[in-house]
Design a protein around this motif. Structure first.
Motif, PDB file in Angstrom:
ATOM      1  N   ARG A  10       0.828  -1.200   0.000  1.00 40.71           N
ATOM      2  CA  ARG A  10       0.000   0.000   0.000  1.00 40.71           C
ATOM      3  C   ARG A  10       0.864   1.252   0.000  1.00 40.71           C
ATOM      4  O   ARG A  10       2.069   1.203   0.217  1.00 40.71           O
ATOM      5  N   TYR A  11       0.195   2.376  -0.265  1.00 36.43           N
ATOM      6  CA  TYR A  11       0.788   3.709  -0.270  1.00 36.43           C
ATOM      7  C   TYR A  11       1.984   3.755  -1.206  1.00 36.43           C
ATOM      8  O   TYR A  11       1.949   3.192  -2.306  1.00 36.43           O
ATOM      9  N   PHE A  12       3.096   4.410  -0.810  1.00 36.46           N
ATOM     10  CA  PHE A  12       4.181   4.573  -1.778  1.00 36.46           C
ATOM     11  C   PHE A  12       4.952   3.286  -2.028  1.00 36.46           C
ATOM     12  O   PHE A  12       5.720   3.196  -2.981  1.00 36.46           O
ATOM     13  N   GLY A 170      -2.735   8.393  -1.629  1.00 34.52           N
ATOM     14  CA  GLY A 170      -2.942   7.084  -1.020  1.00 34.52           C
ATOM     15  C   GLY A 170      -2.656   7.054   0.467  1.00 34.52           C
ATOM     16  O   GLY A 170      -2.508   5.966   1.039  1.00 34.52           O
ATOM     17  N   ASP A 171      -2.564   8.216   1.120  1.00 30.20           N
ATOM     18  CA  ASP A 171      -2.178   8.269   2.532  1.00 30.20           C
ATOM     19  C   ASP A 171      -3.265   7.697   3.421  1.00 30.20           C
ATOM     20  O   ASP A 171      -4.306   8.319   3.653  1.00 30.20           O
ATOM     21  N   PHE A 172      -3.022   6.493   3.925  1.00 33.09           N
ATOM     22  CA  PHE A 172      -3.999   5.829   4.786  1.00 33.09           C
ATOM     23  C   PHE A 172      -4.046   6.425   6.187  1.00 33.09           C
ATOM     24  O   PHE A 172      -4.958   6.118   6.961  1.00 33.09           O
ATOM     25  N   THR A 173      -3.070   7.303   6.538  1.00 33.79           N
ATOM     26  CA  THR A 173      -3.062   7.876   7.884  1.00 33.79           C
ATOM     27  C   THR A 173      -4.102   8.976   8.051  1.00 33.79           C
ATOM     28  O   THR A 173      -4.506   9.281   9.174  1.00 33.79           O
ATOM     29  N   GLU A 203       4.298  11.538  -2.405  1.00 30.93           N
ATOM     30  CA  GLU A 203       4.242  10.078  -2.545  1.00 30.93           C
ATOM     31  C   GLU A 203       4.937   9.572  -3.816  1.00 30.93           C
ATOM     32  O   GLU A 203       5.762   8.648  -3.742  1.00 30.93           O
TER      33      GLU A 203
END
Length: 309
Positions: A10-12, A170-173, A203
């Motif tokens: 996920r993310y980067f 895509g930052d899940f935080t 990212e």
């Protein structure tokens, strides 16, 4: 190149895998199988905390380089040092600006890699690193000890990429979304009385940097951040400008503080990366468009939630 990425679902991390694949590398992802890898990428399923399972998954495999996206503790670093001892010549650990957490000071300079000397940093494998709460509460220290252990004990070349605070779609935080949502809704944002500047990186750019670093030949730590710093008030001002609104700021404390408000300087010196040949962009090059994308994402989510009611 034949590259192994630990984690990266996920993310980067996912962007990194795609960068490597599109550059012609043969990419193998090792994770617990929580999500499928991008097309054209090999996946091996294993829990990186389970040394026997990791060895079994990697049986008969070797790599030109390994990128470890999910090493948070010295215990995990010790397992990696043993398992990859005869499987790679180069190991790239994705680390964090949080390793500098206690070194920054109000109004202080941007921190270079040599500000943190890990040559004699204590490593304690007996701490309860397997406990999720302890690991989260000691994130920066876990990364410091992981860096220290690999640097001193690993039988392969080690490079550590200390990433700035990563911002992207895509930052899940949800940290950037916190600011955009509150300012868009006219809600107050809590900051320190004198918030300090921090470094950020986009990212896609950190993914490009990691892919570049895989094929490089440097060792040791390197900072990765876009040029320019933002403190919490400057970030709020940028968000307000993009939305045509005036942010409402209040002085907060403890858990009330917004996620990018810091009492210590979190600025990073990227001189080493530039000397090695990588030129980062400036925050102003990508932040305005990212703010538009974040606001559009929040509006789309709100519309879906409203439709469900």
């Amino acid at each position: 190149m034949d590259v192994c990425v630990i984690g990266g679902s996920r993310y980067f991390g996912r962007r990194l895998i795609e960068e490597l694949r599109d550059a012609g590398a043969a990419v193998t992802v090792v994770n617990r199988g929580s999500s499928p890898p991008p097309r054209g990428v090999t996946r091996l399923r294993a829990d990186r905390d389970d040394e026997a399972a990791l060895r079994a998954a990697l049986a008969g495999r070797s790599f030109d380089a390994v990128v470890d996206q999910v090493c948070y503790t010295p215990q995990q670093a010790a397992i990696a040092a043993r398992v990859f001892a005869d499987r790679t010549r180069r190991y790239l650990l994705t680390s964090t600006v949080e390793v500098y957490a206690e070194l920054g000071r109000p109004g202080g300079p941007a921190l270079a890699e040599q500000a943190l000397d890990l040559s004699a940093w204590p490593v304690d494998l007996e701490l309860p690193w397997s406990e999720e709460h302890f690991r989260a509460e000691n994130y920066g220290e876990g990364k410091r000890q992981a860096e220290a252990l690999l640097t001193r004990e690993a039988p392969f070349e080690v490079a550590t990429v200390r990433t700035a605070h990563v911002l992207g779609g895509g930052d899940f935080t949800g940290r950037l979304a916190h600011y955009v949502e509150r300012i868009g809704n006219g809600l107050p944002v809590a900051v320190h009385a004198a918030p300090q500047g921090a470094s950020f990186v986009h990212e896609p750019e950190i993914a490009r940097f990691l892919a570049w670093a895989v094929a490089a030949d440097f060792t040791g730590p390197v900072n990765a951040a876009s040029h320019g710093t933002l403190d919490a008030t400057e970030l709020c001002a940028a968000i307000g400008h993009a939305a045509g609104l005036a942010p409402a700021l209040v002085v907060g404390a403890g858990d009330d503080l917004s996620p990018f408000s810091f009492e210590r300087c979190y600025a990073m010196d990227t001189g080493r990366a530039e000397r090695l040949g990588f030129r980062f962009s400036s925050v102003g090059d990508w932040l305005p468009l990212l703010l538009q994308e974040t606001r559009a994402g929040l509006e789309a989510r709100a519309a879906v939630e409203e439709a469900r009611r």
